[in-house]
Write a protein that holds these residues in place. Structure first.
Motif, PDB file in Angstrom:
ATOM      1  N   GLU A 160       0.832  -1.211   0.000  1.00 19.31           N
ATOM      2  CA  GLU A 160       0.000   0.000   0.000  1.00 19.31           C
ATOM      3  C   GLU A 160       0.865   1.259   0.000  1.00 19.31           C
ATOM      4  OE1 GLU A 160      -2.787   0.078   3.193  1.00 19.31           O
ATOM      5  OE2 GLU A 160      -3.962  -1.605   2.418  1.00 19.31           O
ATOM      6  N   ASN A 164       1.166   4.091  -3.041  1.00 22.32           N
ATOM      7  CA  ASN A 164       0.827   5.484  -2.759  1.00 22.32           C
ATOM      8  C   ASN A 164       1.996   6.447  -2.991  1.00 22.32           C
ATOM      9  OD1 ASN A 164      -1.905   5.224  -2.065  1.00 22.32           O
ATOM     10  ND2 ASN A 164      -1.385   4.542   0.005  1.00 22.32           N
ATOM     11  N   THR A 183      -5.617   3.029  -1.883  1.00 22.27           N
ATOM     12  CA  THR A 183      -4.646   3.352  -2.926  1.00 22.27           C
ATOM     13  C   THR A 183      -5.231   3.876  -4.249  1.00 22.27           C
ATOM     14  OG1 THR A 183      -4.632   1.044  -3.708  1.00 22.27           O
ATOM     15  CG2 THR A 183      -2.976   1.664  -2.057  1.00 22.27           C
TER      16      THR A 183
END
Length: 507
Positions: A160, A164, A183
């Motif tokens: 994640e 990002n 995300t």
């Protein structure tokens, strides 16, 4: 970075995608969602130019970008050593050695894994190796097909953060709703409509949670408007019909000595028929043609709270003579919903497989098992109905088809071969079998990992309300939060009970 114009994908006269156009720029995180078999993986392969089984039209411009592709399967590389999968030679290894060890640490892998054959790795370790290959190479755009499958919670959190923080555009398919929520900033939703005879897609620059909320509200509002318009339509039609019947009666009974009155009635009937024609030509709002949700439940299943299910006492948990964990002890009583977490390769799947073997011959309970690798069981069957119908009599077949229909199987899928099904559809096949056999103990290895994020909320609700015992392995954070009562972490020294809130907040 990437441009697609009027892309259409057709397999045996069935469209998966029609006239898709999109532009992907830096920082775009495009999540492709949709039910099983709707063409998500096929779309990725079509864009990459490696789809050999479909008719593809349209223009795809990758603009000379270097593409990193994480595949769903590693079947072609199973006999390779991890080192040989990652590097062409030792020169490349030494060039990338700093990035390699940095990434190994980030995704919780030991460098000893480099000498292992891929076929000896756990499901999660295989995904990590695939991910590692992407991380140590300088790709411009990443294509990720189910990157979250089997990953432990720590690595899911790392993935994640990576998605990002990177400025690289990413196109990915995932069934992990938490990852999607955290995300995605673009959504491409592929749907099969008209009972899977047609397709549609929705492309929006929007986050996942907002998309789902807007979609639900839009469908709800459209249904309300459609029903309201339909009611008003029938109301107006009813009034008009009554007037027309009255005028028709007057026409049939008017005296021939009153030609003026007959002319007035004729003109009136003409006006009424004009009104009827206008009414019938009104374009009413249609009830939205969207894919129906799956529908299933366990009937007449209940385990007494005091019933002893199993006492696990394993001194050494092994695979290929390698000791994974020691001193594993666990008492399971009643209709508890239990989940085991732990790092990839620690032996979670091996453990619940051993639990299933211990319970499978019990006469006082009906045990159902859903393995991590579906083909471990499904390879023993050729056709869908062979797997879920043991007797093969008419009553059983009728019930099986009804339950498969509730899981959105088409007639062709019901009567077809198992090896033609997607992994998500195979997962639904297992759930159908568990329901038909009225299992009161479920042994589930990653039950939600291959099922679409649109169906997973329904599966979680059914399992939460299930009155039997659940013994499971999962890294799905929503599943753990919503379904599980007791959570255990498997470590090299045994099972340690965890607080669900603590492990969720930590990760």
């Amino acid at each position: 970075m990437l441009e697609i114009n009027n892309l259409s994908i057709n397999i045996q006269d069935r469209y998966l995608v029609k006239n898709l156009s999109l532009i992907l720029n830096k920082g775009d995180k495009l999540a492709i969602i949709g039910e099983e078999g709707n063409g998500k993986s096929t779309l990725l392969k079509a864009i990459l130019g490696i789809c050999t089984y479909a008719e593809i039209t349209g223009n795809i411009n990758l603009k000379r970008n270097r593409i990193g592709y994480l595949e769903q399967s590693m079947e072609e590389n199973l006999n390779k050593k991890v080192f040989d999968f990652l590097f062409k030679n030792y020169n490349e290894y030494y060039e990338k050695i700093n990035d390699l060890y940095k990434c190994l640490d980030l995704i919780n892998l030991d460098d000893k894994i480099l000498e292992q054959k891929i076929k000896t790795l756990s499901g999660g370790e295989k995904v990590k190796i695939n991910l590692l290959k992407l991380l140590i190479n300088e790709y411009d755009i990443l294509f990720l097909d189910e990157p979250t499958n089997d990953l432990d919670i720590e690595t899911l959190k790392y993935l994640e953060d990576f998605i990002n923080k990177t400025n690289k555009p990413i196109i990915y398919i995932s069934h992990d709703e938490t990852l999607l929520s955290n995300t995605a900033n673009m959504i491409l939703h592929l749907e099969q409509t008209m009972k899977k005879t047609d397709c549609t897609h929705t492309l929006l620059k929007i986050d996942y949670d907002t998309y789902i909320e807007q979609r639900i509200n839009k469908i709800k509002k459209q249904k309300q408007v459609a029903k309201s318009e339909k009611r008003e339509f029938y109301k107006q039609h009813g009034k008009l019909n009554k007037i027309m019947q009255k005028v028709e009666y007057q026409q049939n009974t008017i005296s021939r000595k009153d030609p003026h009155g007959a002319a007035i009635l004729k003109k009136k009937m003409h006006n009424l028929k004009t009104q009827e024609k206008k009414l019938n030509n009104i374009d009413l709002t249609k009830i939205p043609d969207v894919e129906e949700n799956i529908n299933f439940f366990f009937e007449n299943v209940k385990i007494p709270k005091t019933k002893k299910i199993i006492n696990v006492n394993i001194s050494e948990l092994k695979i290929y003579e390698k000791i994974l964990a020691k001193n594993i002890k666990l008492d399971i009583i009643g209709n508890i919903h239990l989940c085991i977490v732990g790092k990839n390769g620690i032996g979670k799947s091996v453990l619940i497989k051993e639990i299933y073997k211990s319970l499978s011959n019990r006469k006082d309970i009906k045990v159902g098992y859903m393995p991590q690798t579906y083909d471990d069981i499904l390879n023993n069957y050729e056709y869908v109905l062979d797997f879920i119908c043991q007797k093969g009599d008419k009553e059983e077949l009728t019930k099986a088809r009804m339950y498969l229909g509730n899981m959105n199987f088409t007639k062709e899928e019901m009567l077809g071969k198992i090896n033609n099904l997607s992994n998500g559809t195979k997962a639904k096949l297992f759930f159908t079998k568990l329901v038909l056999e009225k299992c009161d103990v479920l042994i589930l290895d990653e039950p939600t990992r291959n099922v679409s994020p649109l169906s997973n909320p329904i599966i979680r609700k059914v399992l939460k309300e299930y009155n039997g015992t659940i013994i499971s392995v999962s890294h799905d954070r929503k599943y753990i939060n919503e379904v599980i009562d007791n959570l255990y972490k498997l470590t090299p020294d045994g099972l340690i009970k965890q607080e669900i809130e603590e492990i969720m907040n930590k990760n």
